[in-house]
Write a protein that holds these residues in place. Structure first.
Motif, short mmCIF file in Angstrom:
data_model
loop_
_atom_site.label_atom_id
_atom_site.label_comp_id
_atom_site.label_asym_id
_atom_site.label_seq_id
_atom_site.Cartn_x
_atom_site.Cartn_y
_atom_site.Cartn_z
N LEU A 165 -24.55 12.32 32.88
CA LEU A 165 -24.45 13.73 33.22
C LEU A 165 -23.60 13.85 34.48
O LEU A 165 -24.01 13.43 35.57
CB LEU A 165 -25.84 14.31 33.45
CG LEU A 165 -25.92 15.78 33.87
CD1 LEU A 165 -25.26 16.70 32.84
CD2 LEU A 165 -27.36 16.19 34.11
N LEU A 166 -22.41 14.40 34.33
CA LEU A 166 -21.44 14.44 35.42
C LEU A 166 -21.66 15.67 36.30
O LEU A 166 -22.31 16.65 35.89
CB LEU A 166 -20.03 14.43 34.84
CG LEU A 166 -19.74 13.24 33.91
CD1 LEU A 166 -18.33 13.33 33.36
CD2 LEU A 166 -19.98 11.92 34.62
N PRO A 167 -21.14 15.66 37.54
CA PRO A 167 -21.38 16.77 38.47
C PRO A 167 -20.95 18.14 37.95
O PRO A 167 -21.52 19.16 38.34
CB PRO A 167 -20.57 16.36 39.71
CG PRO A 167 -20.56 14.88 39.67
CD PRO A 167 -20.47 14.52 38.22
N ASP A 168 -19.95 18.19 37.05
CA ASP A 168 -19.51 19.48 36.53
C ASP A 168 -20.36 19.97 35.35
O ASP A 168 -20.06 20.99 34.75
CB ASP A 168 -18.03 19.42 36.12
CG ASP A 168 -17.77 18.44 34.98
OD1 ASP A 168 -18.73 17.84 34.46
OD2 ASP A 168 -16.58 18.29 34.60
N GLY A 169 -21.40 19.21 35.01
CA GLY A 169 -22.29 19.60 33.92
C GLY A 169 -21.90 19.02 32.57
O GLY A 169 -22.66 19.15 31.61
N SER A 170 -20.76 18.40 32.47
CA SER A 170 -20.36 17.76 31.22
C SER A 170 -21.05 16.41 31.07
O SER A 170 -21.62 15.87 32.02
CB SER A 170 -18.84 17.59 31.17
OG SER A 170 -18.40 16.71 32.19
#
Length: 254
Positions: free
Chosen positions: A124-129
């Motif tokens: 789960l990446l910081p941009d929500g992707s």
């Protein structure tokens, strides 16, 4: 009523992330006759988790001295009562249906020869992707020895994600809970479990593994070579000792 215990060690939690972990647990649908409890054990006595989480009788808050994540998880294990035990890190998110899938394999009507499960994890990446991680094994049973063999062949890189583990209680207690090595206590537990018993891999995603600047495994100290090699060597030595003991017990008495 059968019980699954979810264990979370908490230290200086981000309120948004800890609440997201709770919401992912609260939204799980369990098979009839099952319920969950959440052991939220603070590594210290600040009361941070109590100030963040809602009132829910299924949440059991614990406190202790500042001893690190492995001891904190083991204190939560000691306070738990489930026949199955699953880890959930304070900043991760359970995927829909994962507890039901774990119970389907490890529950009374599941596969008696299987003693632990792991699931596919998505970053789960910081941009929500989200991002998939390559190299997962096929869905199904993982033979005894599969995980430690692959781990060694890949220079101590696991073929499955240890943060997704769910284990039978008698296995995790027999192995002494999470291994007392810094930053790799879940690896130590998974390698030991995989050395002695058969596991099961769920190809359907079971966890969103949050990537963010504050996560412990993202810090430079986590991969500092001297300590990294020392703890991997100890995990490996324990696994080989367990394998040797298994082989000795498997030889019929003369």
């Amino acid at each position: 009523m059968s019980l699954l215990s979810v264990v979370t060690a908490v230290y200086e939690p981000e309120p948004e992330y800890l609440l997201a972990a709770y919401e992912s647990l609260d939204s799980q649908h369990l098979p009839a006759g099952w319920e969950w409890e959440w052991l939220v054990q603070e590594d210290g006595r600040t009361g941070a988790a109590a100030s963040i989480l809602p009132a829910d009788e299924r949440i059991k808050l614990g406190y202790g001295r500042h001893n690190g994540v492995a001891i904190t998880r083991n204190l939560a294990l000691a306070a738990s009562g489930g026949s199955l035990v699953k880890n959930l890190d304070q900043d991760d998110i359970l995927s829909p249906g994962v507890l039901a899938r774990d119970i389907a394999v490890l529950g009374e009507d599941g596969l008696p020869e299987v003693h632990w499960t792991v699931s596919r994890a998505l970053d789960l990446l910081p941009d929500g992707s989200t991002a998939a991680v390559a190299g997962d094994p096929p869905d199904g049973r993982l033979p005894r020895g599969f995980v430690p063999d692959r781990w060694r062949a890949a220079a101590y890189r696991l073929p499955v994600h240890p943060a997704t583990m769910c284990l039978r209680r008698n296995l995790i207690t027999a192995l002494g809970g999470w291994m007392a090595v810094p930053g790799s206590d879940d690896t130590g537990l998974l390698i030991a479990a995989g050395t002695l018993t058969v596991g099961y891999f769920h190809a359907e995603p079971g966890l969103l593994y949050r990537k963010w600047p504050g996560q412990e495994s993202g810090q430079a100290r986590h991969t500092e070579p001297v300590e990294w090699n020392a703890r991997m060597s100890l995990i490996d030595e324990r696994a080989r000792a367990l394998e040797q003991l298994w082989a000795q017990q498997s030889v019929p008495a003369s």
